[in-house]
Design an enzyme around this catalytic site. Structure first.
Site, PDB file in Angstrom:
ATOM      1  N   SER A 135       0.783  -1.235   0.000  1.00  0.00           N
ATOM      2  CA  SER A 135       0.000   0.000   0.000  1.00  0.00           C
ATOM      3  C   SER A 135       0.817   1.288   0.000  1.00  0.00           C
ATOM      4  CB  SER A 135      -0.952   0.019   1.202  1.00  0.00           C
ATOM      5  OG  SER A 135      -0.230   0.047   2.421  1.00  0.00           O
ATOM      6  N   LYS A 181      -5.622   4.265   8.688  1.00  0.00           N
ATOM      7  CA  LYS A 181      -4.599   5.102   8.055  1.00  0.00           C
ATOM      8  C   LYS A 181      -4.987   6.578   8.101  1.00  0.00           C
ATOM      9  CE  LYS A 181      -2.773   1.394   5.206  1.00  0.00           C
ATOM     10  NZ  LYS A 181      -2.439   0.886   3.870  1.00  0.00           N
TER      11      LYS A 181
END
Length: 355
Positions: A248, A293
């Protein structure tokens, strides 16, 4: 009173000792790809001029409980009640009974591949040519190719026909019948690596013969290798970041490379964080743990968050206060958004919505 006390003790013991099949995700650290980690620059480029950078382009992470850890009932309930953490079924993070070691290895491989893709995407965004070649990515244990072909060998041709894409290898092998021989023209892995380091063409090629066997599923001819693509870069790009896994961070690595290789300042000194996989064509893909996140980015001080479009609806449903989501599908979208941020033209930023 005595009965109530006994019931409380029983419930307390049950909460502590009763294990539930859940795992927990929580915000992990964020790292500025333009800065340093553990005293070492995250991005190190040599062999080509680089330029000063300011601001932040932070990649974001998620902490998860280990595969062997089993939460008790109290921990699960606390996690459900805590806004910044997410409790999910254990199999969501560790499907098919994966061990922690297997999961760590898979994450490390994905992280390594994301770095390679980020380099290619960044250089192509800057119109810098990147040479590619077909290689042996893996050899199946016990297959005919074991000890004949090796990971990292460059495949030039199969039965005299040049290969340009990994799929060409399988297409040429299956033209044979099981039990027939296939001749591979290769550059051995050690020679290919030495040539790349010396910035020269390989000096030797070899022809190796492998006898095919029948695939278990459909009986087609196979030799037991997985072909992949490797790249030769015109200069050295090293990414140094330990204890991180998964794909990611690809988008943020690519943007960091673009920023260091171009004059001017990509962020305008602003604090931008983000996430997203990236492929060699610069397409940005979705990731897991977007809620965590976002929290980690805002806690670190980010004001803007580059968000894969496929994650936008989830991200927009619970965005931390003070954080502006920016929808991106490609690295070009991301650099365009950074230009608007740099120029203060934030009203035109592509926004994430819950719809």
């Amino acid at each position: 009173m005595l009965a109530a006390t006994l019931v409380f003790i029983v419930l307390l013991c049950a909460g502590v000792f009763f294990r539930v099949p859940y795992a927990e995700m929580s915000p992990g650290p964020t790292v500025n790809t333009l800065g340093s980690a553990d005293g070492e620059p995250v991005l190190q480029i040599s062999g080509r001029p680089t330029y000063p950078t300011t601001g932040h382009l932070n990649m974001t992470t998620v902490r998860v409980t280990g595969a062997d850890y089993r939460m008790n009932l109290f921990e699960a309930v606390y996690g459900w009640l805590t806004h910044d953490n997410v409790v999910v079924p254990h199999e969501t993070l560790y499907p098919d009974g994966k061990t922690e070691e297997e999961s760590t290895q898979e994450n490390a491989e994905e992280f390594s591949q994301s770095q390679e893709s980020a380099k290619v995407a960044a250089l192509r965004e800057l119109d810098i040519p990147v040479a590619s070649r077909v290689v042996v990515a893996a050899v199946v244990k016990g297959a005919p190719a074991e000890d004949v072909l090796h990971a990292g060998d460059v495949i030039r041709a199969v039965d005299g026909t040049a290969v340009e894409e990994p799929g060409d290898v399988a297409d040429l092998v299956v033209e044979r019948e099981p039990g027939e021989k296939v001749v591979f023209t290769i550059v051995p892995a050690d020679e290919a690596e030495a040539a790349e380091k010396a910035r020269r063409e390989p000096r030797t090629t070899e022809q190796v013969t492998v006898t095919t066997e029948a695939a278990e599923d459909d009986g087609r001819a196979v030799v037991g290798i997985q072909a992949g693509t490797d790249h030769t870069f015109p200069f050295t790009i090293d990414i140094h970041l330990a204890d991180v896994g998964g794909p990611s961070a690809g988008l943020m690595f690519a943007l960091g490379i673009v920023d260091k290789l171009t004059p001017g300042d990509l962020t305008g000194g602003e604090f931008v964080a983000g996430t997203g996989t990236i492929d060699e064509a610069g397409e940005v893909g979705p990731i897991g743990g977007i809620e965590m996140k976002l929290v980690g980015a805002r806690n670190a001080g980010a004001e803007y968050f580059l968000t894969p479009s496929a994650n936008c609806a989830t991200a927009a449903s619970d965005t931390p206060e003070g954080l502006t989501l920016v929808k991106v599908d490609t690295i070009e979208d991301a650099t365009g958004a950074l230009e608007r941020i740099r120029e203060g033209d934030t009203a035109e930023l592509p926004a994430c919505t819950t719809g």
